[in-house]
Design an enzyme around this catalytic site. Sequence first.
Site, short mmCIF file in Angstrom:
data_model
loop_
_atom_site.label_atom_id
_atom_site.label_comp_id
_atom_site.label_asym_id
_atom_site.label_seq_id
_atom_site.Cartn_x
_atom_site.Cartn_y
_atom_site.Cartn_z
N GLU A 39 0.87 -1.18 0.00
CA GLU A 39 0.00 0.00 0.00
C GLU A 39 0.90 1.22 0.00
OE1 GLU A 39 -2.62 0.18 3.46
OE2 GLU A 39 -2.45 2.37 3.43
N ARG A 43 0.93 10.26 1.09
CA ARG A 43 1.45 11.24 2.05
C ARG A 43 2.62 11.98 1.46
NH1 ARG A 43 1.55 7.17 7.30
NH2 ARG A 43 -0.40 6.20 6.66
N LYS A 127 -10.64 -1.16 7.34
CA LYS A 127 -9.38 -0.98 8.07
C LYS A 127 -9.72 -0.62 9.52
CE LYS A 127 -5.27 1.98 8.12
NZ LYS A 127 -4.29 2.69 7.30
C1 3PG Z 1 -1.16 3.49 8.35
O1 3PG Z 1 -1.32 4.53 7.77
O2 3PG Z 1 -1.82 2.51 8.08
C2 3PG Z 1 -0.18 3.44 9.44
O3 3PG Z 1 0.74 4.47 9.35
C3 3PG Z 1 0.51 2.16 9.53
O4 3PG Z 1 0.67 1.93 10.84
P1 3PG Z 1 2.10 1.49 11.41
O5 3PG Z 1 3.09 2.46 10.81
O6 3PG Z 1 1.97 1.66 12.90
O7 3PG Z 1 2.33 0.08 10.98
#
Ligand code: 3PG
Length: 207
Positions: A39, A43, A127
């Site tokens: 994914e 950003r 999610k």
């Molecule tokens: C996201 O956007 O899904 C999160 O930033 C991922 O979470 P993590 O960095 O804590 O794994």
Amino acid sequence: MDTPIYLQQRLVCVAVIDQADDAVPLAEALIAGGLNTIEVTFRTAGAAEAIARIRRHVPAACVGAGTLLTADQVKQAVDAGAQFGVSPGLSEAVSKAAHDLKLPLFPGVITPSEIIRALDLGWKTLKFFPAETFGGVNALKALIGPFGHTGVKFIPTGGITAATLPTYLALPQVAAVGGSWMAERKLVAEKQWAKVTALTAEAMGKK
Ligand code: 3PG
């Protein structure tokens, strides 16, 4: 129904790619570790280009667009070739754009009311974010109580690591787990591809 390709491995690498040039080596490093689902989060300015490059040069990868906050980003993601979309929250504009453009979407939820709203909007794989901060696997189990019979599935994401991955995957209502721990932004920026491959292989071994 067959499990769609992006959920088959039950693990999604959430990546922040600052340089589009890093997209292809990153996807290849993940695949070398056994994971094909990535994914790419919206950003960074190069997110759409990163998705397009992975689609063009790494046919074994399954690539989605993350952090979709606006309808315009959904369109950019589809134009780039994203195979699925992820949002940290539940937006009607994002939902409508995804339906209109036929992009499978995993909207973000954390509360029962948001789950009901997401189901109303036609989405069944959600999610669960930020998972660890909002009670982790125990919170998810509590939500499965009233919603399990609806067929809803979750993609818990946020603070999950290789150590906690198996506790989530033990739940049949967990379609997949998302996380950045195998390809943190710093590792990508430093082009530490061997490390990414090793962390990915470790995660794949825990499934
Ligand atoms: C996201 O956007 O899904 C999160 O930033 C991922 O979470 P993590 O960095 O804590 O794994």
